[in-house]
Design a protein around this motif. Structure first.
Motif, short mmCIF file in Angstrom:
data_model
loop_
_atom_site.label_atom_id
_atom_site.label_comp_id
_atom_site.label_asym_id
_atom_site.label_seq_id
_atom_site.Cartn_x
_atom_site.Cartn_y
_atom_site.Cartn_z
N ASP A 330 0.83 -1.21 0.00
CA ASP A 330 0.00 0.00 0.00
C ASP A 330 0.87 1.26 0.00
OD1 ASP A 330 -2.49 -1.23 -0.04
OD2 ASP A 330 -2.55 -1.47 2.14
N ALA A 331 1.96 1.24 0.77
CA ALA A 331 2.84 2.40 0.81
C ALA A 331 3.46 2.65 -0.56
CB ALA A 331 3.93 2.19 1.86
N ALA A 332 3.83 1.57 -1.25
CA ALA A 332 4.40 1.73 -2.59
C ALA A 332 3.39 2.35 -3.54
CB ALA A 332 4.86 0.36 -3.11
N MET A 333 2.14 1.89 -3.45
CA MET A 333 1.11 2.45 -4.32
C MET A 333 0.87 3.93 -4.01
SD MET A 333 -2.75 1.03 -5.05
CE MET A 333 -3.30 1.35 -3.36
N VAL A 334 0.88 4.29 -2.72
CA VAL A 334 0.68 5.68 -2.33
C VAL A 334 1.83 6.54 -2.86
CG1 VAL A 334 0.62 7.27 -0.37
CG2 VAL A 334 -0.72 5.17 -0.30
N ALA A 335 3.08 6.05 -2.69
CA ALA A 335 4.23 6.82 -3.15
C ALA A 335 4.17 7.06 -4.65
CB ALA A 335 5.52 6.09 -2.77
N ALA A 336 3.80 6.03 -5.40
CA ALA A 336 3.69 6.19 -6.86
C ALA A 336 2.56 7.15 -7.22
CB ALA A 336 3.47 4.82 -7.50
N ALA A 337 1.45 7.06 -6.50
CA ALA A 337 0.32 7.95 -6.78
C ALA A 337 0.68 9.41 -6.50
CB ALA A 337 -0.88 7.54 -5.93
N PRO A 362 -5.66 2.14 -0.47
CA PRO A 362 -5.13 1.18 0.50
C PRO A 362 -6.24 0.59 1.37
CG PRO A 362 -3.79 3.16 0.46
CD PRO A 362 -5.01 3.46 -0.35
N ASP A 363 -6.08 -0.68 1.72
CA ASP A 363 -7.04 -1.36 2.60
C ASP A 363 -6.67 -1.06 4.04
OD1 ASP A 363 -8.84 -2.98 3.83
OD2 ASP A 363 -7.85 -4.87 3.30
N THR A 364 -7.49 -0.27 4.71
CA THR A 364 -7.20 0.11 6.10
C THR A 364 -8.34 -0.33 7.00
OG1 THR A 364 -8.14 2.31 5.70
CG2 THR A 364 -5.77 2.07 5.44
N ALA A 365 -8.75 -1.58 6.86
CA ALA A 365 -9.86 -2.08 7.67
C ALA A 365 -9.54 -2.06 9.15
CB ALA A 365 -10.21 -3.51 7.24
N ALA A 366 -8.27 -2.18 9.52
CA ALA A 366 -7.89 -2.17 10.93
C ALA A 366 -7.65 -0.77 11.47
CB ALA A 366 -6.62 -3.02 11.14
N GLY A 367 -7.99 0.25 10.69
CA GLY A 367 -7.92 1.62 11.19
C GLY A 367 -6.50 2.11 11.37
N ALA A 368 -6.25 2.72 12.52
CA ALA A 368 -4.98 3.38 12.77
C ALA A 368 -3.81 2.42 12.68
CB ALA A 368 -5.00 4.05 14.14
N ARG A 369 -4.02 1.15 13.03
CA ARG A 369 -2.91 0.20 12.99
C ARG A 369 -2.37 0.05 11.57
NH1 ARG A 369 -5.20 -5.05 15.65
NH2 ARG A 369 -6.99 -4.31 14.45
N ASP A 370 -3.27 -0.09 10.58
CA ASP A 370 -2.83 -0.21 9.20
C ASP A 370 -2.17 1.08 8.72
OD1 ASP A 370 -3.51 -2.82 8.77
OD2 ASP A 370 -5.52 -2.37 8.03
N LEU A 371 -2.74 2.20 9.09
CA LEU A 371 -2.16 3.48 8.67
C LEU A 371 -0.76 3.65 9.24
CD1 LEU A 371 -5.23 5.89 9.00
CD2 LEU A 371 -4.27 4.88 6.92
N VAL A 372 -0.56 3.24 10.49
CA VAL A 372 0.77 3.33 11.09
C VAL A 372 1.75 2.43 10.34
CG1 VAL A 372 2.11 2.75 13.15
CG2 VAL A 372 0.00 4.05 13.38
N ARG A 373 1.32 1.23 9.98
CA ARG A 373 2.20 0.33 9.24
C ARG A 373 2.56 0.91 7.87
NH1 ARG A 373 -1.76 -3.65 10.87
NH2 ARG A 373 -1.07 -4.77 12.72
N ILE A 374 1.56 1.49 7.20
CA ILE A 374 1.83 2.10 5.90
C ILE A 374 2.79 3.27 6.05
CG2 ILE A 374 0.77 3.35 3.99
CD1 ILE A 374 -1.79 1.73 4.48
N SER A 375 2.58 4.09 7.08
CA SER A 375 3.46 5.23 7.31
C SER A 375 4.88 4.78 7.59
CB SER A 375 2.92 6.05 8.49
OG SER A 375 3.69 7.23 8.69
N HIS A 376 5.03 3.72 8.39
CA HIS A 376 6.36 3.19 8.70
C HIS A 376 7.04 2.68 7.43
CE1 HIS A 376 9.30 0.11 10.03
NE2 HIS A 376 9.51 0.96 11.03
N ALA A 377 6.29 1.95 6.60
CA ALA A 377 6.86 1.43 5.36
C ALA A 377 7.23 2.57 4.41
CB ALA A 377 5.87 0.49 4.69
N LEU A 378 6.41 3.60 4.39
CA LEU A 378 6.67 4.74 3.52
C LEU A 378 7.98 5.42 3.88
CD1 LEU A 378 4.93 6.05 1.25
CD2 LEU A 378 4.20 7.73 2.94
N ARG A 379 8.31 5.40 5.15
CA ARG A 379 9.53 6.07 5.61
C ARG A 379 10.77 5.16 5.54
NH1 ARG A 379 10.22 10.19 9.91
NH2 ARG A 379 7.96 10.10 10.10
#
Length: 413
Positions: A330-337, A362-379
């Motif tokens: 998901d982080a890769a897709m966001v970065a490309a977008a 991105p699939d963020t069904a778990a809410g903040a937990r998924d967003l935190v994981r995406i943010s960590h991967a993005l960085r």
């Protein structure tokens, strides 16, 4: 001990009660909140009325010598019951069983308090004693029974509290266990108070004189026991609240990379609501999540699931677990977008309702937990960095396509 040794703890308990009243007003049906407030009221009253100056004032105002003795003993008895009721409600369990156990303790200790009053009325204590009532009247009919009864009731409560808290501490962990162990230590001092009092009284029954134990040793033990037990009750609540606050602020901080990425690439998104410095961390996290989701909606036409699928496969091949692989994808897709959006300053893809691969967000069904994981991967993820670099080169090549066809850039993490 002089008056201030009693009034200072009483003031501390009163301040604690004042701090708890707003919570009681908002949730007065909660048995735990009521138990805490009743305990604080009784603790304040015990320290206030047990002070020698207050004892003398009450005796003088009522005109009854030593009337403060049954008053203080009744307050101590009810305070013991409130401690038992508090620990029962704090531990939890089936509501009906909790209410039944609480009622038993309340009725039992209320009956003890009533018997104490009756025994005082039947007895004869004409000489006012501010500090040594227990030993001075240890051999007086009825008063002797009154003294033994209140000490016995207090000892039973202290032993029961120690046993309950000890058993419970073996079943839990963290700050709750620490608090329970502190409560056990506090009631150890309370049992020492009972032991010194009983020793002095029994010495009087046998014709000996150990009054100093009751007059000078027991009161500090009682105050120390109450103080340590209060710390045990308060510490888990305060530390849990601080821990929750720390976790919330950590979530807010970890979302920063993702928030900055989508916020900087989505100028059409409404600006974040300005918040005061005292705004709770929970509200800040909710606002940051909302901004991120708004950014995803704005970047929707630029999402390309090819980037996500490729990064997902690479992450799994590199040994990442399922959740981490999804976050990297998901982080890769966001970065490309984001790169694709920067190459379309006029927002033509948005107006056309399509762009890139037109994939879902991105699939963020778990809410903040998924967003935190995406943010960590993005960085931190090298795979995401590679996708960002590839997208940037592709955009550059696309912008210069008028001079020739764009070269295909291979994906290399």
């Amino acid at each position: 001990m002089n008056g201030q040794d009693y009034y200072i703890p009483a003031a501390a308990m009163a301040v604690s009660l004042a701090c708890k009243l707003p919570a009681l007003r908002n949730s007065w049906r909660d048995p735990l909140q009521r138990s805490v407030c009743v305990l604080l009221v009784l603790a304040t009253a015990v320290f206030m009325f047990a002070a020698p100056p207050t004892i003398h004032a009450v005796n003088r105002l009522t005109g009854i010598p030593n009337v403060s003795a049954p008053l203080v003993y009744c307050l101590m008895t009810l305070f013991s019951a409130s401690c038992l009721v508090l620990i029962v409600n704090w531990r939890g369990g089936p509501p009906e069983e909790t209410r039944r156990t609480s009622r038993r303790w309340i009725l039992g200790y209320s009956a003890v308090a009533a018997v104490l009053v009756v025994l005082f009325v039947l007895g004869d204590a004409p000489q006012e004693r501010l500090r040594d009532f227990d030993t001075y009247y240890a051999n007086t009919p009825y008063i002797r029974t009154l003294i033994a009864l209140y000490l016995l009731a207090h000892s039973v409560a202290a032993l029961t509290m120690s046993a309950m808290c000890w058993r419970w501490s073996l079943q839990v962990h963290g700050w709750l266990r620490v608090g329970l162990m502190i409560i056990v230590c506090g009631y150890g001092f309370s049992l020492a108070y009972d032991a010194t009092k009983f020793t002095a009284v029994v010495a009087r029954w046998t014709g000996n004189d150990l009054d100093d134990l009751s007059t000078f040793v027991a009161p500090p033990l009682a105050s120390l026991g109450a103080l340590v037990s209060a710390v045990g009750f308060v510490l888990p609540l305060v530390c849990q609240r601080l821990s929750d606050s720390w976790q919330t602020w950590a979530t807010y901080r970890r979302l920063g990379a993702l928030w900055q990425e989508v916020h900087g690439a989505a100028p059409a998104v409404a600006p974040a609501v300005r918040m005061s410095w005292w705004t709770p961390a929970e509200i800040r996290v909710i606002q940051r999540e909302s901004d991120i989701h708004d950014g995803f909606l704005h970047l929707g036409p630029y999402f390309d699931t090819d980037h996500r699928d490729t990064a997902y496969g690479r992450a799994l091949a590199d040994g990442a677990d399922e959740e981490t692989a999804r976050a990297i994808a998901d982080a890769a897709m966001v970065a490309a977008a984001v790169k694709a959006r920067s190459a379309d300053p006029e927002g033509e893809a948005i107006e056309a309702g399509e762009g890139g691969g037109g994939g879902e967000g991105p699939d963020t069904a778990a809410g903040a937990r998924d967003l935190v994981r995406i943010s960590h991967a993005l960085r931190n993820s090298p795979l995401v960095a590679a996708v960002r670099q590839r997208a940037a080169v592709t955009v550059t090549a696309g912008n210069s396509s008028s001079n020739g066809p764009a070269e295909s850039i291979p994906f290399r993490p």
